[in-house]
Design a protein around this motif. Structure first.
Motif, short mmCIF file in Angstrom:
data_model
loop_
_atom_site.label_atom_id
_atom_site.label_comp_id
_atom_site.label_asym_id
_atom_site.label_seq_id
_atom_site.Cartn_x
_atom_site.Cartn_y
_atom_site.Cartn_z
N LYS A 67 9.78 -3.77 -1.08
CA LYS A 67 9.28 -2.42 -1.34
C LYS A 67 7.83 -2.46 -1.83
CE LYS A 67 11.06 -1.80 -6.08
NZ LYS A 67 11.97 -0.97 -6.93
N THR A 68 7.49 -3.49 -2.60
CA THR A 68 6.11 -3.62 -3.09
C THR A 68 5.16 -3.91 -1.94
OG1 THR A 68 6.89 -4.45 -5.22
CG2 THR A 68 4.61 -4.91 -4.65
N GLU A 69 5.55 -4.81 -1.04
CA GLU A 69 4.70 -5.13 0.10
C GLU A 69 4.55 -3.93 1.03
OE1 GLU A 69 4.06 -8.63 3.46
OE2 GLU A 69 5.94 -8.57 2.32
N SER A 70 5.65 -3.21 1.24
CA SER A 70 5.59 -2.01 2.10
C SER A 70 4.61 -0.99 1.53
CB SER A 70 6.98 -1.39 2.24
OG SER A 70 7.86 -2.27 2.91
N ALA A 71 4.68 -0.80 0.22
CA ALA A 71 3.77 0.16 -0.42
C ALA A 71 2.32 -0.30 -0.31
CB ALA A 71 4.17 0.35 -1.88
N ALA A 72 2.09 -1.60 -0.48
CA ALA A 72 0.73 -2.14 -0.38
C ALA A 72 0.17 -1.95 1.02
CB ALA A 72 0.73 -3.62 -0.76
N VAL A 73 0.98 -2.22 2.04
CA VAL A 73 0.54 -2.05 3.43
C VAL A 73 0.28 -0.58 3.72
CG1 VAL A 73 1.28 -2.22 5.84
CG2 VAL A 73 1.62 -4.16 4.28
N ALA A 74 1.21 0.27 3.30
CA ALA A 74 1.05 1.71 3.56
C ALA A 74 -0.23 2.25 2.94
CB ALA A 74 2.27 2.47 3.04
N HIS A 75 -0.52 1.83 1.73
CA HIS A 75 -1.70 2.33 1.03
C HIS A 75 -2.98 1.73 1.62
CE1 HIS A 75 -4.27 3.43 -2.50
NE2 HIS A 75 -3.45 4.47 -2.50
N ALA A 76 -2.93 0.44 1.99
CA ALA A 76 -4.13 -0.21 2.54
C ALA A 76 -4.50 0.33 3.91
CB ALA A 76 -3.89 -1.72 2.63
N PHE A 77 -3.50 0.72 4.70
CA PHE A 77 -3.77 1.14 6.08
C PHE A 77 -3.74 2.65 6.28
CE2 PHE A 77 -2.91 -3.31 6.67
CZ PHE A 77 -3.76 -3.67 7.71
N GLY A 78 -3.30 3.38 5.28
CA GLY A 78 -3.31 4.83 5.39
C GLY A 78 -2.52 5.34 6.59
N HIS A 79 -3.12 6.26 7.35
CA HIS A 79 -2.43 6.85 8.50
C HIS A 79 -2.10 5.81 9.56
CE1 HIS A 79 -2.92 10.82 6.90
NE2 HIS A 79 -4.25 10.76 6.92
N HIS A 80 -2.87 4.75 9.64
CA HIS A 80 -2.63 3.72 10.66
C HIS A 80 -1.36 2.93 10.39
CE1 HIS A 80 -3.43 0.91 13.87
NE2 HIS A 80 -3.48 -0.12 13.02
N ALA A 81 -0.86 2.97 9.16
CA ALA A 81 0.37 2.22 8.83
C ALA A 81 1.53 2.63 9.71
CB ALA A 81 0.72 2.43 7.35
N ASP A 82 1.56 3.89 10.16
CA ASP A 82 2.65 4.36 11.02
C ASP A 82 2.61 3.72 12.40
OD1 ASP A 82 3.51 6.03 8.99
OD2 ASP A 82 2.35 7.75 9.70
N ARG A 83 1.45 3.19 12.78
CA ARG A 83 1.31 2.60 14.11
C ARG A 83 1.29 1.07 14.07
NH1 ARG A 83 -1.80 7.18 14.01
NH2 ARG A 83 -3.69 6.09 13.33
N LEU A 84 1.41 0.50 12.89
CA LEU A 84 1.42 -0.95 12.73
C LEU A 84 2.81 -1.52 12.99
CD1 LEU A 84 -0.47 -1.87 9.44
CD2 LEU A 84 -0.85 -2.89 11.66
N MET A 85 2.85 -2.69 13.57
CA MET A 85 4.09 -3.46 13.63
C MET A 85 4.03 -4.52 12.52
SD MET A 85 4.44 -3.97 17.76
CE MET A 85 2.68 -4.34 17.96
N ILE A 86 5.12 -4.65 11.78
CA ILE A 86 5.18 -5.63 10.69
C ILE A 86 6.57 -6.24 10.69
CG2 ILE A 86 5.67 -3.73 9.07
CD1 ILE A 86 4.43 -5.49 6.85
N SER A 87 6.64 -7.56 10.73
CA SER A 87 7.96 -8.20 10.74
C SER A 87 7.97 -9.40 9.82
CB SER A 87 8.35 -8.62 12.16
OG SER A 87 7.54 -9.67 12.64
#
Length: 403
Positions: free
Chosen positions: A303-323
């Motif tokens: 959950k911490t990593e997800s929040a960090a990615v979401a905040h760092a990438f902003g709107h683009h986070a919805d289009r990122l693939m992360i596995s």
């Protein structure tokens, strides 16, 4: 500042003994985690791991070498053989003085510690082998790689828990980029799947008894793995001049420290490492197509990593693939970033995104595209590889499709 490319890769891990085998397993979403086959496993509460199977040291090393090489060193040398052979480099001449080795490991010769504590405390022996110290030291693998291939430039080991490999590869990148070295053999390894190594991790109460399910709402902990990943980072002009195949280009790296807690991760610390890597690589958030997550499968990390990615990438986070490929090969602790870099190379070179297997239930606190359960074909130009370690030690590497 010089450009840096990867011209060789090698590995041995729970998914395969080569890069090709590992890629195939990643494409298939194959799980390398299973029941452990180690001494005194019945005394353990945790009895699963990403163990390297069908491995016989005597098939690769002579008796004198086995007496001197801990399991983590053996894994390193096997992966290094593959990487250096693929690179086509020969370090016997002047290049050896312009080449180095930087490797990561968290614990070094854990198996050697374990076996010799048994000998002294359980079996009552009063002497140990004369090579115990050179066998167990964290820097052993780096020394043996330098000796085997005549690498006479900088040679050292980085030990920063689960970020060790990323920190090591980041240092290698900076050494080549700065012109200090023409090439650096880099990556990391770990071999903690012995009774003492697992018993120590049991005490943290962060281990799963059944599976690693990163980002899934029903995740219940991490699973240890073992193995090594080793790469040749080379000056781009040097590689181009000799017509070398380039697997990927390393374009950015950043580190940060949470400076807050020895075990609990910080969103802000992780985010600063991510944005720092983007800045170092001169990337915009929308340039990144895939992130190989640290993704341990613990409640706190994911959950911490997800929040960090979401905040760092902003709107683009919805289009990122992360596995998280830890779902397949387990958490290799200090070696994990090295094996996970292979998933980034596969994404860039072959257009295949490794999945997060074991994903069963969406978690609203991990609301990203985690490529659940099935690999995906996608054209990706830029990847990040995250590593966020105990002690709040963060390291993120940025890669681009090979020139």
């Amino acid at each position: 500042m010089r450009r840096v490319v990867i011209t060789g890769a090698g590995t041995i891990n729970a998914l395969g003994h080569t890069v090709a085998d590992t890629f195939e397993a990643l494409r298939e979403g194959r799980c390398g985690i299973g029941e452990l086959n180690i001494r005194d496993v019945e005394r353990l509460s945790i009895r699963i791991g990403g163990q390297v199977l069908d491995y016989d040291p005597e098939a690769h090393f002579n008796r004198q070498q086995i007496a001197l090489y801990d399991r983590f060193t053996q894994f390193t040398l096997m992966a290094a053989r593959q990487a250096i052979a693929q690179s086509g480099l020969n370090f016997d001449g002047t290049l050896g003085y312009e080449a180095g080795v930087v490797l990561g490991t968290a614990a070094g010769g854990t198996t050697t510690w374990d076996e010799n504590y048994r000998a002294v405390y359980e079996e009552g022996k009063n002497r140990v082998h004369p090579f115990v110290v050179p066998k167990l030291m964290n820097s052993a693998a780096a020394s043996h790689v330098s000796m085997e291939w005549n690498l006479r430039g900088p040679a050292f080991t980085v030990s920063t828990a689960c970020a060790s490999s990323n920190h090591a590869m980041g240092q290698a990148f900076q050494m080549v980029r700065s012109g200090m070295c023409k090439a650096v053999v880099t990556g990391g390894s770990e071999a903690m799947l012995c009774f003492g190594g697992i018993k120590a991790w049991e005490g943290l109460r962060v281990m799963s008894r059944d599976a690693c399910r990163p980002f899934s709402a029903n995740r219940n902990g991490m699973v240890q793995g073992e193995g090594a990943g080793v790469f040749v980072f080379e000056d781009y002009d040097h590689a181009r001049a000799r017509g070398a195949e380039m697997l990927a280009e390393v374009i950015g790296f950043a580190m940060s420290s949470d400076a807050s807690d020895i075990v609990m991760p910080s969103q802000q610390g992780a985010e600063r490492a991510i944005t720092g890597a983007l800045r170092d690589a001169r990337l915009n958030p929308e340039d990144v197509g895939y992130i190989n997550a640290h993704g341990t499968g613990t409640a706190a990390n994911d959950k911490t990593e997800s929040a960090a990615v979401a905040h760092a990438f902003g709107h683009h986070a919805d289009r990122l693939m992360i596995s998280s490929t830890k779902s397949m090969h387990g958490h290799l602790i200090g070696g994990t970033g090295a094996v996970e870099l292979l998933a980034c190379i596969m994404a860039l070179k072959e257009g295949v995104i490794a999945p997060t297997i074991g994903y069963e239930e969406p978690d609203p606190e991990c609301a990203l595209d985690v490529v659940p359960n099935v690999a995906r074909e996608a054209k990706v130009d830029v990847c990040l590889s995250n590593a966020f370690a105990f002690g709040g030690l963060n390291a993120v590497i940025a890669l681009r499709r090979a020139p």
